[in-house]
Design a protein around this motif. Structure first.
Motif, short mmCIF file in Angstrom:
data_model
loop_
_atom_site.label_atom_id
_atom_site.label_comp_id
_atom_site.label_asym_id
_atom_site.label_seq_id
_atom_site.Cartn_x
_atom_site.Cartn_y
_atom_site.Cartn_z
N LYS A 42 -26.09 -54.80 -65.11
CA LYS A 42 -27.19 -54.39 -64.24
C LYS A 42 -28.35 -53.72 -64.98
N CYS B 259 -27.10 -53.76 -71.85
CA CYS B 259 -26.90 -54.82 -70.86
C CYS B 259 -25.90 -55.80 -71.46
N ASP C 38 -23.10 -52.60 -68.95
CA ASP C 38 -23.17 -53.11 -67.58
C ASP C 38 -24.18 -54.25 -67.53
N GLU D 145 -31.65 -53.40 -67.12
CA GLU D 145 -32.78 -54.31 -67.25
C GLU D 145 -33.13 -54.59 -68.71
N THR E 161 -23.14 -48.42 -64.81
CA THR E 161 -24.12 -48.05 -63.79
C THR E 161 -23.46 -47.60 -62.49
#
Length: 75
Positions: A39, A54, A37, A41, A15
């Motif tokens: 970050k 994620c 990453d 969702e 990200t």
């Protein structure tokens, strides 16, 4: 110009500014970028030919889970 011919390339920190640029560059030379990453969702999303997962790469169980997701979502 070098070509990746569908090779899968993992990008950690996907990200971030550099991570995003790496993913775009990989796509441009026919690679399949997988962006990891913490970050993101959602667990896994295929977005613009980039698989976004994620994943906390400091967690062995999360990395193994990501590997399984990659295998399930290969192009």
């Amino acid at each position: 110009m070098n070509q990746l011919h569908g090779e899968i390339v993992l990008v950690t920190g996907g990200t971030g500014l550099l991570g995003q640029q790496y993913c775009q560059a990989i796509r441009e030379i026919n690679g399949f970028p997988v962006s990891l990453d913490i970050k993101y969702e959602q667990t896994a999303t295929l977005k613009e030919d980039i698989l976004e997962i994620c994943c906390d790469i400091t967690s062995e169980s999360q990395v193994m889970f990501a590997i399984n997701l990659i295998k399930e979502n290969l192009p």
